[in-house]
Design a protein around this motif. Structure first.
Motif, mmCIF file in Angstrom:
data_model
loop_
_atom_site.group_PDB
_atom_site.id
_atom_site.type_symbol
_atom_site.label_atom_id
_atom_site.label_comp_id
_atom_site.label_asym_id
_atom_site.label_seq_id
_atom_site.Cartn_x
_atom_site.Cartn_y
_atom_site.Cartn_z
ATOM 1 N N ILE A 52 47.621 21.114 73.033
ATOM 2 C CA ILE A 52 46.998 19.946 73.649
ATOM 3 C C ILE A 52 47.808 18.694 73.341
ATOM 4 N N MET A 53 48.344 18.585 72.131
ATOM 5 C CA MET A 53 49.206 17.447 71.785
ATOM 6 C C MET A 53 50.369 17.344 72.757
ATOM 7 N N LEU A 54 51.027 18.469 72.994
ATOM 8 C CA LEU A 54 52.170 18.491 73.908
ATOM 9 C C LEU A 54 51.769 18.065 75.311
ATOM 10 N N LEU A 55 50.719 18.673 75.844
ATOM 11 C CA LEU A 55 50.365 18.478 77.247
ATOM 12 C C LEU A 55 49.731 17.114 77.512
ATOM 13 N N THR A 56 49.194 16.458 76.464
ATOM 14 C CA THR A 56 48.594 15.126 76.648
ATOM 15 C C THR A 56 49.440 14.023 76.019
ATOM 16 N N GLY A 57 50.603 14.390 75.474
ATOM 17 C CA GLY A 57 51.516 13.386 74.942
ATOM 18 C C GLY A 57 51.047 12.704 73.671
ATOM 19 N N GLN A 58 50.352 13.433 72.804
ATOM 20 C CA GLN A 58 49.847 12.856 71.547
ATOM 21 C C GLN A 58 50.753 13.250 70.389
ATOM 22 N N ASN A 59 51.018 12.296 69.494
ATOM 23 C CA ASN A 59 51.891 12.563 68.350
ATOM 24 C C ASN A 59 51.129 12.917 67.083
ATOM 25 N N ARG B 165 37.492 7.781 61.674
ATOM 26 C CA ARG B 165 36.302 7.824 60.819
ATOM 27 C C ARG B 165 35.030 7.588 61.615
ATOM 28 N N ASN B 166 35.161 6.880 62.727
ATOM 29 C CA ASN B 166 33.990 6.543 63.540
ATOM 30 C C ASN B 166 34.244 6.990 64.975
ATOM 31 N N ARG B 167 34.302 8.293 65.164
ATOM 32 C CA ARG B 167 34.646 8.834 66.477
ATOM 33 C C ARG B 167 33.662 8.446 67.581
ATOM 34 N N PRO B 168 32.338 8.429 67.324
ATOM 35 C CA PRO B 168 31.446 8.014 68.412
ATOM 36 C C PRO B 168 31.819 6.640 68.962
ATOM 37 N N LEU B 169 32.100 5.687 68.063
ATOM 38 C CA LEU B 169 32.488 4.351 68.507
ATOM 39 C C LEU B 169 33.838 4.381 69.203
ATOM 40 N N ASP B 170 34.750 5.179 68.682
ATOM 41 C CA ASP B 170 36.072 5.321 69.300
ATOM 42 C C ASP B 170 35.949 5.772 70.748
ATOM 43 N N PHE B 171 35.112 6.775 70.986
ATOM 44 C CA PHE B 171 34.961 7.299 72.346
ATOM 45 C C PHE B 171 34.212 6.322 73.255
ATOM 46 N N ILE B 172 33.317 5.514 72.676
ATOM 47 C CA ILE B 172 32.627 4.498 73.477
ATOM 48 C C ILE B 172 33.622 3.453 73.981
ATOM 49 N N VAL B 173 34.507 3.024 73.087
ATOM 50 C CA VAL B 173 35.379 1.887 73.377
ATOM 51 C C VAL B 173 36.691 2.307 74.037
ATOM 52 N N ASN B 174 37.258 3.437 73.605
ATOM 53 C CA ASN B 174 38.581 3.846 74.074
ATOM 54 C C ASN B 174 38.460 5.004 75.063
ATOM 55 N N GLU C 207 44.279 13.155 67.148
ATOM 56 C CA GLU C 207 43.875 12.660 68.466
ATOM 57 C C GLU C 207 43.251 13.743 69.328
ATOM 58 N N VAL C 208 43.581 15.007 69.056
ATOM 59 C CA VAL C 208 43.118 16.089 69.924
ATOM 60 C C VAL C 208 42.006 16.920 69.285
ATOM 61 N N ILE C 209 41.576 16.538 68.085
ATOM 62 C CA ILE C 209 40.439 17.162 67.418
ATOM 63 C C ILE C 209 39.318 16.132 67.393
ATOM 64 N N ALA C 210 38.151 16.507 67.878
ATOM 65 C CA ALA C 210 37.071 15.528 68.026
ATOM 66 C C ALA C 210 36.709 14.876 66.694
ATOM 67 N N PHE C 211 36.631 15.670 65.638
ATOM 68 C CA PHE C 211 36.263 15.133 64.324
ATOM 69 C C PHE C 211 37.242 15.662 63.276
ATOM 70 N N PRO C 212 38.420 15.044 63.168
ATOM 71 C CA PRO C 212 39.413 15.513 62.198
ATOM 72 C C PRO C 212 38.989 15.236 60.767
ATOM 73 N N LYS D 170 41.016 7.884 74.999
ATOM 74 C CA LYS D 170 40.902 8.875 73.927
ATOM 75 C C LYS D 170 39.865 9.935 74.290
ATOM 76 N N LYS D 171 38.823 9.514 74.981
ATOM 77 C CA LYS D 171 37.808 10.465 75.437
ATOM 78 C C LYS D 171 38.387 11.391 76.505
ATOM 79 N N GLU D 172 39.289 10.868 77.327
ATOM 80 C CA GLU D 172 39.885 11.668 78.403
ATOM 81 C C GLU D 172 40.644 12.872 77.860
#
Length: 481
Positions: free
Chosen positions: A455-462, A140-149, A466-471, A152-154
């Motif tokens: 992208i999920m497969l290649l980055t190991g996301q379930n 819900r708060n992707r900007p903060l998510d990318f700042i802190v995690n 996680e692979v869409i910037a703003f789901p 996830k930004k990688e």
């Protein structure tokens, strides 16, 4: 800190000149000792977000990396800074500082001689140590998510590299990318419930496209022979770990080729991405160790069902026997699924799909569930079609394209009957496409790949989120069934 009394009101700054990004500084100077850096007296100008503050030190993070800043104990302006502020180091010297964590270890840092506050953070930023752990709040708060995690930004740097290399792969094979409309008069090219919108000036409804297939095939009619499009697709369907209402696909079409060629092209592309972007062939996905080493397994749908539940549909005589089998295995069939082909697909989806862990091509689909694919010359009930499964998920779909307008019209009419029986995902009866086919479309192979799942497969996301910037997310204030 009173912003209005600040020496330079931060929100008025329009530009800051940097001599380097942080990653470059680390690469250039991490090999030098404290004494060697003192001799170099290397001056730099960098900018980024302050992601940690302690005593007279802080961490500065830009898009590329994080580095420690060292401030003078007499610097009163530093005391007024808050975690999350965006600052520019006007003048700093690359150095090494002693660390409290490990004896005799000196951390690469930049000693700040002059800095400017470029933008003030007015909301509290969680500690990078504890992070932002609430998964729902992260999305819900992707900007903060990318700042802190940072990890996830990688994912999105890797996503960029994957898409860039897909284009490079196809460029080397002389494909060209052509953009097609998002607003379309008919929702066709796939089986999905569309979103509907209205154009005020034209006084008509449009659909958001559910696939790029039909306009790309019209381009084949127009004389383009090797084409593709990477684009956003919209489907008015459920939201879960594998589905988002808007997602990205690539569709590829090549004239004078067939499904087998597209199957080979798919496998080649997956190997290319694994080698070029990740330099490995083994990945962890959905708790499975996946190997993208050649060759991918290939099974017909009937063979796959026989292998997993020992039912041979090649020996099933007619719809009645197929429906009896479905009843025996507690498979509920909708009114529009009363064909042998629909029963075969139902068995596959229920008992086989989730068990296809290592890369597997399933081919020879029933023609009833493949309305845009050619039948195989030796058996008109079987479509010359394949799908690629990995980790129990579908990743790619391809076939030899149906280019007979008479047969295509017949297929559309059969689909319309299914819609009358309650199948809301049936595509529109696309008259414009039929007219285009009547000009003549060359035999062609087509391929579609879900970029997000790739992208999920290649980055190991379930989770696809996680692979869409703003789901897309459910409304926080309402309950949904």
């Amino acid at each position: 800190m009173n912003l209005l009394e600040a020496e330079k009101f931060p929100f008025q700054q329009t530009r800051f000149t940097r001599t380097s990004d942080i990653q470059t500084i680390i690469k250039l100077f991490s090999q030098f000792s404290k004494e060697e850096l003192m001799k170099k007296n290397q001056e730099v100008s960098i900018a980024g977000r302050m992601t940690g503050k302690r005593m007279f030190f802080a961490d500065l993070t830009d898009q590329s990396e994080t580095i420690q800043l060292k401030f003078s104990s007499e610097n009163k302006k530093f005391a007024e800074l808050d975690n999350g502020d965006i600052i520019g180091v006007v003048r700093g010297i690359v150095c090494r500082t002693d660390t409290q964590e490990k004896k005799n270890e000196r951390k690469l840092s930049v000693e700040v001689e002059e800095f400017s506050l470029l933008s003030k953070c007015l909301r509290p930023i969680p500690s990078s140590y504890y992070g932002l752990s609430d998964t729902e709040e992260r999305f819900r708060n992707r900007p903060l998510d990318f700042i802190v995690n940072k990890q996830k930004k990688e994912i999105f740097f890797l996503r960029h590299q994957v898409i860039k290399n897909i284009r490079q792969f196809l460029e080397e094979k002389k494909f060209i990318e052509i953009e097609t409309p998002i607003l379309v008069s008919e929702a066709s090219g796939a089986q999905a419930k569309p979103f509907i919108t209205h154009h005020n000036k034209l006084h008509r409804d449009f659909y958001l496209r559910i696939a790029t297939e039909i306009p790309l095939k019209k381009l084949l009619v127009g004389g383009f022979e090797k084409i593709y499009e990477i684009g956003r697709i919209f489907r008015n369907e459920g939201i879960d770990a594998r589905h988002n209402p808007e997602f990205t696909t690539i569709e590829v079409y090549q004239a004078y080729e067939n499904a087998e060629y597209m199957m080979n092209l798919t496998e080649e592309l997956f190997h290319y991405l694994a080698e070029k972007v990740f330099e490995k062939e083994k990945f962890t996905f959905n708790s499975h160790n996946i190997s993208l080493q050649k060759p991918f397994r290939r099974l017909s749908m009937i063979e796959a069902i026989k292998e997993h539940i020992n039912i041979d549909f090649a020996k099933i005589n007619g719809l009645e026997e197929a429906c009896q089998l479905a009843q025996k295995f507690n498979l509920k069939l909708e009114k529009f699924q009363k064909t042998v082909g629909h029963v075969i697909l139902a068995f596959f989806e229920k008992f086989v799909e989730k068990n296809l862990i290592q890369p597997t091509f399933i081919y020879d689909y029933p023609v009833e569930v493949s309305p845009l694919a050619k039948s195989k010359p030796e058996n008109e009930e079987i479509a010359d079609r394949f799908e690629l499964y990995i980790g129990g998920l579908e990743f790619a779909n391809g076939y030899s394209e149906l280019n007979d307008p008479t047969e295509q019209k017949k297929r559309f009419e059969e689909q319309s009957k299914q819609k009358e029986l309650g199948n809301e995902e049936i595509a529109s009866f696309d008259k414009e496409f039929l007219e285009a086919l009547e000009y003549g479309m060359p035999p062609a192979g087509g391929l579609g790949i879900g970029i997000d799942r790739l992208i999920m497969l290649l980055t190991g996301q379930n989770s696809i989120k996680e692979v869409i910037a703003f789901p897309q997310l459910k409304n926080k204030e309402k309950n949904f069934e």
